[in-house]
Design a protein around this motif. Sequence first.
Motif, mmCIF file in Angstrom:
data_model
loop_
_atom_site.group_PDB
_atom_site.id
_atom_site.type_symbol
_atom_site.label_atom_id
_atom_site.label_comp_id
_atom_site.label_asym_id
_atom_site.label_seq_id
_atom_site.Cartn_x
_atom_site.Cartn_y
_atom_site.Cartn_z
ATOM 1 N N TYR A 165 -2.816 -12.593 -21.771
ATOM 2 C CA TYR A 165 -4.050 -11.988 -21.264
ATOM 3 C C TYR A 165 -5.208 -12.160 -22.257
ATOM 4 C CZ TYR A 165 -7.152 -8.569 -19.056
ATOM 5 O OH TYR A 165 -8.223 -7.958 -18.442
ATOM 6 N N PHE A 166 -4.941 -11.947 -23.546
ATOM 7 C CA PHE A 166 -6.012 -11.950 -24.538
ATOM 8 C C PHE A 166 -6.258 -13.316 -25.179
ATOM 9 C CE2 PHE A 166 -4.861 -7.378 -24.529
ATOM 10 C CZ PHE A 166 -6.116 -6.871 -24.209
ATOM 11 N N THR A 167 -5.423 -14.302 -24.896
ATOM 12 C CA THR A 167 -5.644 -15.649 -25.417
ATOM 13 C C THR A 167 -6.700 -16.353 -24.574
ATOM 14 O OG1 THR A 167 -3.372 -15.846 -26.243
ATOM 15 C CG2 THR A 167 -4.581 -17.898 -25.873
ATOM 16 N N MET A 179 -1.947 -10.436 -16.228
ATOM 17 C CA MET A 179 -1.802 -9.251 -15.398
ATOM 18 C C MET A 179 -0.526 -9.337 -14.561
ATOM 19 S SD MET A 179 -2.725 -6.302 -14.587
ATOM 20 C CE MET A 179 -3.970 -6.419 -15.861
ATOM 21 N N GLU A 180 -0.227 -10.521 -14.044
ATOM 22 C CA GLU A 180 1.021 -10.700 -13.298
ATOM 23 C C GLU A 180 2.228 -10.393 -14.183
ATOM 24 O OE1 GLU A 180 0.960 -14.691 -11.939
ATOM 25 O OE2 GLU A 180 -0.597 -14.360 -10.419
ATOM 26 N N GLU A 206 1.486 2.267 -23.268
ATOM 27 C CA GLU A 206 0.526 1.209 -23.566
ATOM 28 C C GLU A 206 0.379 0.258 -22.383
ATOM 29 O OE1 GLU A 206 0.218 -2.634 -26.598
ATOM 30 O OE2 GLU A 206 1.332 -0.851 -27.222
ATOM 31 N N LEU A 207 1.496 -0.096 -21.762
ATOM 32 C CA LEU A 207 1.473 -1.017 -20.626
ATOM 33 C C LEU A 207 0.726 -0.409 -19.442
ATOM 34 C CD1 LEU A 207 2.355 -3.620 -19.217
ATOM 35 C CD2 LEU A 207 4.509 -2.483 -18.635
ATOM 36 N N SER A 214 -7.239 -3.046 -17.000
ATOM 37 C CA SER A 214 -7.469 -4.430 -16.576
ATOM 38 C C SER A 214 -7.720 -4.521 -15.082
ATOM 39 C CB SER A 214 -6.241 -5.281 -16.926
ATOM 40 O OG SER A 214 -6.002 -5.257 -18.320
ATOM 41 N N SER A 215 -7.317 -3.506 -14.342
ATOM 42 C CA SER A 215 -7.489 -3.510 -12.885
ATOM 43 C C SER A 215 -8.877 -3.038 -12.467
ATOM 44 C CB SER A 215 -6.424 -2.644 -12.221
ATOM 45 O OG SER A 215 -5.126 -3.146 -12.505
ATOM 46 N N LYS A 216 -9.645 -2.509 -13.408
ATOM 47 C CA LYS A 216 -10.961 -1.965 -13.058
ATOM 48 C C LYS A 216 -11.991 -3.079 -12.934
ATOM 49 C CE LYS A 216 -10.225 2.624 -15.078
ATOM 50 N NZ LYS A 216 -10.688 3.588 -16.088
#
Length: 216
Positions: A165-167, A179-180, A206-207, A214-216
Amino acid sequence: MRKYLLSFALAFMSLTAFAQADYEKIMAEKIAKTETSKTAEEFQTLTNDFQRIGSKESSKWLPPYYAAFSQIQKGRLLMRKGNMQELDEIAGQADKYLSSAQNLAGADNAEIHLLRKMAASLRMMVNPAQRYMTDGAKATEELDIAEKLDPSNPRVALIKAEDIYFTPEQYGGSKTKGMEMSKEALAKFNAYKPKTTLDPNWGRTELEYFISMSSK
């Protein structure tokens, strides 16, 4: 004489059981604090606490494991705030505790290899361009080992999802894919049961926060 020996054995067993119960109670209290601590100072205090417990319970791998985990959480907190100058020292301390934990638990412990991955990632973030081929490669190697040892481990799935996600996309990252993967990690958390009440079980909070943000 036989009666005396029996009484002594029973007394020793009672003391041992009491000491074990006391150890489990203290550890459970400290482990719970790893979920609620929010400052670098709080995580450093936890590191010191687990180190002291480990000095008394020198045959158990969990105290040095959680000392390392607390250091890594301290480092991740500082990293998110852009404070990189302490990460090398923090990762070094974590590796020291992980060496102690691995000496006691053995080399085939996925949880320890996962923390080694996280420590290597902290080092890499000090200078990603220069350290990608060294600390970045070490992080990938440790993550691969952890996954091979325990494919169903939800913490391995969590860290993999965050990495993707962050890469940046130009380096192989993907927010959609991340996200998947995070949702797949959540399914693994739902099915996962730790071996004991003290065994590593961190990551769900954390998850869930990660998914919600991330869904916002």
